[in-house]
Design an enzyme around this catalytic site. Sequence first.
Site, PDB file in Angstrom:
ATOM      1  N   VAL A 199       4.012   1.027   2.190  1.00 22.00           N
ATOM      2  CA  VAL A 199       3.909   0.014   3.232  1.00 22.00           C
ATOM      3  C   VAL A 199       4.250  -1.352   2.644  1.00 22.00           C
ATOM      4  CG1 VAL A 199       2.440  -0.989   5.002  1.00 22.00           C
ATOM      5  CG2 VAL A 199       2.083   1.377   4.307  1.00 22.00           C
ATOM      6  N   GLY A 252       0.568   5.444   1.302  1.00 15.54           N
ATOM      7  CA  GLY A 252      -0.221   6.445   2.026  1.00 15.54           C
ATOM      8  C   GLY A 252       0.465   7.785   1.940  1.00 15.54           C
ATOM      9  N   GLY A 253      -0.069   8.746   2.662  1.00 16.98           N
ATOM     10  CA  GLY A 253       0.509  10.068   2.656  1.00 16.98           C
ATOM     11  C   GLY A 253       1.958  10.028   3.107  1.00 16.98           C
ATOM     12  N   PHE A 254       2.243   9.094   3.945  1.00 14.63           N
ATOM     13  CA  PHE A 254       3.545   8.994   4.572  1.00 14.63           C
ATOM     14  C   PHE A 254       4.571   8.337   3.657  1.00 14.63           C
ATOM     15  CE2 PHE A 254       6.502   6.714   7.331  1.00 14.63           C
ATOM     16  CZ  PHE A 254       6.786   7.635   8.318  1.00 14.63           C
ATOM     17  N   GLY A 255       4.128   7.383   2.877  1.00  5.99           N
ATOM     18  CA  GLY A 255       5.055   6.644   2.027  1.00  5.99           C
ATOM     19  C   GLY A 255       4.491   5.280   1.694  1.00  5.99           C
ATOM     20  N   ASP A 291      -7.281  12.275  12.797  1.00  3.77           N
ATOM     21  CA  ASP A 291      -7.411  11.762  11.438  1.00  3.77           C
ATOM     22  C   ASP A 291      -8.139  10.419  11.442  1.00  3.77           C
ATOM     23  OD1 ASP A 291      -7.188  11.988   8.743  1.00  3.77           O
ATOM     24  OD2 ASP A 291      -5.078  11.400   8.621  1.00  3.77           O
ATOM     25  N   GLY A 317       0.816  -1.211   0.000  1.00  8.95           N
ATOM     26  CA  GLY A 317       0.000   0.000   0.000  1.00  8.95           C
ATOM     27  C   GLY A 317       0.846   1.255   0.000  1.00  8.95           C
TER      28      GLY A 317
END
Length: 840
Positions: free
Chosen positions: A537, A532-535, A650, A530
Amino acid sequence: MNAVICSGYIFILYLLNLQLVAVADNGSYVPTENIVLNCGSSTSEFVQYDGRNWSGDIVSPYVPSNADTKSLVVRAPNTLQSIPEAPYMTARIFHSQFTYTFNVTPGPKFIRLHFYPASYMDLNISNAFLSVSAANFTLLHNFSASLNAEYYNLAYFKKEFIVHVSGSVLQLTFSPSYNASRAFAFVNGIEVVSMPLNLYMRGDDGDPLPLVGHDNKVVNIYNDSAMETLYRVKVGGEQIPSKYDTGMFRTWDTDEVYIFGASFGIQPCNMSMLVLYSDDAPPYSAPADVYRTSRSMGPSDYGLVNLNYNMTWFFPVDSGFLYLVRLHFCEIDQDITKINQVVFTVFLNNQTAEEEVDVIGLGAGEPGVAVHRDYVVMVPHVNEGKQDLWLDLHPYKDAKPMYYNAFLNGVEIFKLSNFDDKSLAGLNPPKSFFSDAKGPHVAHFNRSPKKLKFILIGCGLLAVVLPIFLCLLLFRLKVIRLRRVVSWCGLTVHAPSRIERAKKSSLCTQFSMREIKLATNDFHEALHIGTGGFGSVYKGSFVGGTTYVAIKRANPMSKQGVSEFETEILLLSQLRHHNVVSLLGYCNEDGEMILVYDFMANGSLHDHLHLRRRDQPPLSWIQRLEICIGVARGLHYLHTGTKHRIIHRDIKTTNILLDHNWVPKISDFGLSKAGYPSLVTTNVKGSIGYLDPECYESLKLSEKSDIYSLGVVLLEVLTARPAVSVGEDDEHVNLAEWTMSCLENGNVEQIVDPNLKENIIKECFELYLGVAMKCLAERGAERPSIGEVLENLVLAMHLQKNEGNVPNGNERRSDNVVLQGNSDLTPGVEFSEIMMPIGR
Ligand SMILES: *[C@@H]1O[C@H](CO)[C@@H](O)[C@H](O)[C@H]1NC(C)=O
Ligand SMILES: *[C@@H]1O[C@H](CO)[C@@H](O)[C@H](O)[C@H]1NC(C)=O
Ligand SMILES: *[C@@H]1O[C@H](CO)[C@@H](O)[C@H](O)[C@H]1NC(C)=O
Ligand SMILES: *[C@@H]1O[C@H](CO)[C@@H](O)[C@H](O)[C@H]1NC(C)=O
Ligand SMILES: *[C@@H]1O[C@H](CO)[C@@H](O)[C@H](O)[C@H]1NC(C)=O
Ligand SMILES: *[C@@H]1O[C@H](CO)[C@@H](O)[C@H](O)[C@H]1NC(C)=O
Ligand SMILES: *[C@@H]1O[C@H](CO)[C@@H](O)[C@H](O)[C@H]1NC(C)=O
Ligand SMILES: *[C@@H]1O[C@H](CO)[C@@H](O)[C@H](O)[C@H]1NC(C)=O
Ligand SMILES: *[C@@H]1O[C@H](CO)[C@@H](O)[C@H](O)[C@H]1NC(C)=O
Ligand SMILES: *[C@@H]1O[C@H](CO)[C@@H](O)[C@H](O)[C@H]1NC(C)=O
């Protein structure tokens, strides 16, 4: 008929032991005394809490006439945390001995003391060490409420004692444990509630109890010993708040945090079962719901698996005391009607407490009969401080029962006062590092890759070990007792005690880049699960592929960056809850920011609602309710269960992950704020569709913003529509507004996910939708607290399961619930009423 109708109650005379027990027609006990005092408050008008009116002690007859000169009354500083006004927001402070005097009838009484260790005036709460005595018993000595609150990570708590009053006066004396000038004692609330004489005591004519592990010794519990309730646990299902007890205002906690390892079994329940009581277990001994839920080792045909392990709970207790352990049983399975169908052994602290327990045999040959068994066990003084009291159940093979199974419905554990010094006092827990919330508490292990297995265990996270053990169990391998010795892959590690483990779980491991690369096969595409906003997975595994972890690697270009990485480590390393994702470790070598979590086998709630694969059945309504209750629990923990209140900021379906058992876990704490009062943010963050409109305008953060987002999640679960969708004219349609317009147009049915095949009970639907809409109220103040949301969701579940019937017979738990008006009850707070000591 010796029943007398008296002011609406029917009093039945229980002639047992010549005691008159007042019982209402639903079986509840009617206490002769039910005194609740809001200490330090002068309000003569009443403040409601747990269904009772708490009046100020200043206006009460229980304080001495010179109370002003001997003590101070103070108010707790305001906080955004939802601390119940009564009894916690005011306190009485003692610099010297101070005695409350209660005129009561003779007999046993519950004494409950409520504490909220806050900064009162200019007093340093760390200097409060108090001693409390009642009826010549020492209840507490050198007791630090702040150390206890810190250690168990609770904002406020209560302690419950049982003492016998022989005359007509009960004196309750508080004093500081030291003479130093800065020393003081305090209390926020006091309860004195009477109880039936032989509820827990064994009178002269009762049978003495066997002392577990000492074949020929027996123990009598007379009225000359005092007790402290350490645990009162309903096994399986939801907690029962004090208001719904059988008239004595006892809180029945859930057993989730005490169940050990892989032995969580299954949770049979029948919420409409008629519970049959008896003279030995009269209706007031425990609420019917305690007997309607249970935990058993597994379905009956799992017999051979069940023989391979114990169903185990552990309870931290003080060394050097005798403990009374009461186990509640009730056969729920209507097919078990004969003796020798289910027979099991009870072990306490490794010793056989009772070899053959056959609940049908004990219960006069019928299912549905409430019974309880009492044991006394000695916890020797081997070391200072606390140790675990173990409870194991195991099928009794020698009896050749029809099924190899074991089950339990409830547990109560009481500490008995020492005979010599008539004391119940134990030691304070050690200073916890929660008091030093300056930086992430991370352990640096000095190790080589060879010792990786070690790290996994050293990391102390039960969550990693559990799935492995579950697997072992399913493969019918022998499961070895984990706690004292973990023996796995030929490696033996002494696992820490539960208390140590609880602390260690706040330590998260620092992994090296080399380890991370090994685990993810150098960030192999195939393991990418996956973005996400963070990076990105990745799914990875550290040890031979037995257990998976999720590895989140920050995109070096990520704007969200370093501060969120740090927030996540700082917060998650301190949190520990069934419904909050566990952080196992991190890596920040080579300029990389990498976080390692438990792997959540069932992905995100978002994907199940909106991106379901063809071969996956849609989530059932009950499953959805369970998930919502889990999310509400996790959020309740964040808002009220931790010392530093946490606003997640969030909450959305992509951040709700589902483990292999469909247990929801709240994840992604990158935006979260740990609570200091009056947070003003200049930087509104969150996700479109879930963002609290009020927060957006006022730039003020409060937990009510999370409630708004939760409301959107609740709607999403019901409708399976995304929080924001693109409408006909390409404009964005907000789910909250869409639902509102459907409701206004009377298209109520239209909003329900067409995939929900089963019938949603009308009452359940109305309640659920009502809660969701209330969460979406424009003004934060009008939104319910998380406790209220949780209680209503639980009620919705009850309504669904009982086809619209309200639990507990004649009383509806929240009649005012939703849709109209503010609730004047404060149902929410009861979910945070927690008995000490408890670890969560
Ligand atoms: C039982 O009845 C009493 C008195 O009518 C009431 O106060 C109490 O709430 C009832 N308890 C339950 C569990 O229904
Ligand atoms: C609490 O006090 C209020 C106001 O005096 C009263 O109306 C109410 O009945 C009381 N409730 C209970 C449970 O005693
Ligand atoms: C309170 O006292 C403790 C120990 O006595 C000390 O460590 C702490 O700094 C004090 N806190 C304040 C605010 O003075
Ligand atoms: C406490 O002990 C004293 C002295 O032994 C005795 O006189 C008194 O009656 C006792 N009080 C109670 C409440 O038992
Ligand atoms: C304990 O019970 C005995 C009678 O069995 C009675 O004489 C005595 O006063 C009681 N003591 C207390 C503290 O209730
Ligand atoms: C406190 O001081 C008083 C007199 O100043 C003394 O009688 C008492 O024993 C002291 N208490 C403690 C716990 O030291
Ligand atoms: C629940 O218990 C009642 C007996 O009190 C029984 O009639 C009913 O069948 C049970 N329900 C289930 C699902 O076992
Ligand atoms: C429990 O039993 C096991 C094996 O019989 C033993 O190793 C362990 O020390 C025992 N624990 C206690 C507390 O007695
Ligand atoms: C269950 O617990 C008892 C007591 O601790 C122990 O003796 C027994 O070996 C255990 N059985 C299994 C299968 O773990
Ligand atoms: C009181 O408790 C504190 C904190 O646990 C401890 O440091 C101190 O030694 C205790 N004092 C006594 C007299 O036991």
